[in-house]
Enzyme design. Structure first.
Site, mmCIF file in Angstrom:
data_model
loop_
_atom_site.group_PDB
_atom_site.id
_atom_site.type_symbol
_atom_site.label_atom_id
_atom_site.label_comp_id
_atom_site.label_asym_id
_atom_site.label_seq_id
_atom_site.Cartn_x
_atom_site.Cartn_y
_atom_site.Cartn_z
ATOM 1 N N ASP A 52 0.497 -6.497 5.013
ATOM 2 C CA ASP A 52 -0.163 -7.766 5.326
ATOM 3 C C ASP A 52 0.801 -8.881 5.733
ATOM 4 O O ASP A 52 0.463 -9.716 6.582
ATOM 5 C CB ASP A 52 -1.036 -8.225 4.147
ATOM 6 N N THR A 104 0.828 -1.209 0.000
ATOM 7 C CA THR A 104 0.000 0.000 0.000
ATOM 8 C C THR A 104 0.862 1.258 0.000
ATOM 9 O O THR A 104 0.444 2.300 -0.494
ATOM 10 C CB THR A 104 -0.933 -0.018 1.232
HETATM 11 C C1 SIN Z 1 -0.995 -2.924 2.831
HETATM 12 O O1 SIN Z 1 0.147 -2.740 2.445
HETATM 13 O O2 SIN Z 1 -1.475 -2.244 3.776
HETATM 14 C C2 SIN Z 1 -1.910 -3.966 2.272
HETATM 15 C C3 SIN Z 1 -1.462 -4.520 0.982
HETATM 16 C C4 SIN Z 1 -0.172 -5.248 1.110
HETATM 17 O O3 SIN Z 1 0.087 -5.871 2.127
HETATM 18 O O4 SIN Z 1 0.575 -5.233 0.102
#
Ligand code: SIN
Length: 314
Positions: free
Chosen positions: A96, A20
């Site tokens: 994640d 993200t």
């Molecule tokens: C995030 O980064 O918050 C969720 C998506 C991921 O883990 O790549």
């Protein structure tokens, strides 16, 4: 412990893997892993003029993290850590599975320089974007003279690789080190260490070999009301060499599942017993109990078992 801001002028290398922090879109309907590492750095004016190098190692949503990316990331880290001019390394990652990558790198590399993972809960396009501050904090820590080992920094808290976990799915302040607490805080660029930096005996790159496709299959099974042994039997038939059971409470396991795990053990499958209770260790190992994962979450116990099988085969 120390309360200081001893920055070196050394080079910080940023290895980007997606997440993200490199996402684009609104707060829920965004796509992770869209923005290149050069643009992530450019979005942080305070990084202008810092001695930085950036490399895109992968560009994935970290739910899709793979053993192949871990192997490549570890190899790139070894390369850059060996360069005398490099003070430390930042790894940008999705939230994640950040805790899994942190634990894997800790166990394999256990670096004497800082390797600082960071991430964001909101994409760079969000009004609540948390990536730029987290990236700035990560670079500050990676350039710090006193720091060593694999760390994760988010929301001003510096977590160790064993205890860090994503505890909340959407809140900005999503990460916790559970009962252990963070190893340090970073506030307004000042680092305040609370506990010793992560240490341990790294296994080294030779432990993981050159072909991640050859790594043994290790899975996680879950104990719950109504559990039985069907999943265990299927995983053993599929070639699982190790199984982590995510137990209830203090690592307790449903009798039907336990019977299947005992059958698996009898065929040479290694088993570790963890708990679904977040942020706390399994305490004790009563006679006859399956081996305990101790302080490791089920996801980290899976990595530990994977590495244990790899190294015992070597
Ligand atoms: C995030 O980064 O918050 C969720 C998506 C991921 O883990 O790549």
């Amino acid at each position: 412990m120390q309360n200081n801001s001893q920055h070196s002028d050394g080079l910080v290398v940023i290895l980007a893997t997606g997440g993200t922090i490199a996402g684009s879109g609104d707060d829920v309907g965004y796509t992770a892993g869209q923005v290149g590492v050069a643009d992530l750095v450019a979005a942080v004016p305070a990084l202008a003029g810092r001695a930085l190098e950036a490399e895109q190692v992968a560009q994935v949503d970290s739910k899709d993290m793979s053993h192949a990316i871990w192997r490549t990331l570890a190899e790139r880290l070894v390369h850059h850590l060996a360069r005398p001019e490099v003070a430390g390394i930042v790894v940008t990652h999705g939230t994640d599975t950040l805790e899994e990558t942190a634990y894997f790198l800790h166990r394999v590399l256990g670096p004497a320089k800082p390797v600082v993972l960071t991430a964001a809960m909101r994409p760079v396009t969000s009004l609540q974007s948390d990536g730029p501050q987290n990236l700035l904090d990560a670079v500050t820590i990676a350039a710090h003279l006193d720091v060593r080992g694999v760390l994760a920094v988010l929301q001003g808290r510096v977590h160790g690789p064993v205890d860090v976990r994503k505890a909340l799915p959407f809140a900005l302040d999503a990460f916790s080190s559970g009962e252990a607490g963070p190893v340090a805080l970073i506030q307004e660029g000042q680092l305040r260490a609370l506990r010793p930096w992560p240490a341990g005996t790294p296994l080294g790159m030779s432990a993981i070999g050159t072909d991640p496709a050859a790594w043994p299959r290790v899975d996680i099974v879950v104990s719950h009301a109504g559990a039985d042994g069907v999943v265990v039997d299927a995983l053993v038939a599929a070639g699982a060499r190790g199984l982590v059971v995510e137990g209830t409470g203090n690592g307790t396991v449903h009798a039907s599942l336990l019977a299947a795990l005992a059958r698996a053990q009898a065929t040479g499958v290694r088993v570790l017993r963890a708990t679904r209770c977040a942020g706390a260790a399994v305490v004790g190992a009563p006679a006859g109990a399956l081996p305990s994962a101790g302080e490791l979450s089920p996801a980290k116990a899976r990595i530990e078992l994977l590495l244990e099988i790899l190294t015992s085969a070597a």
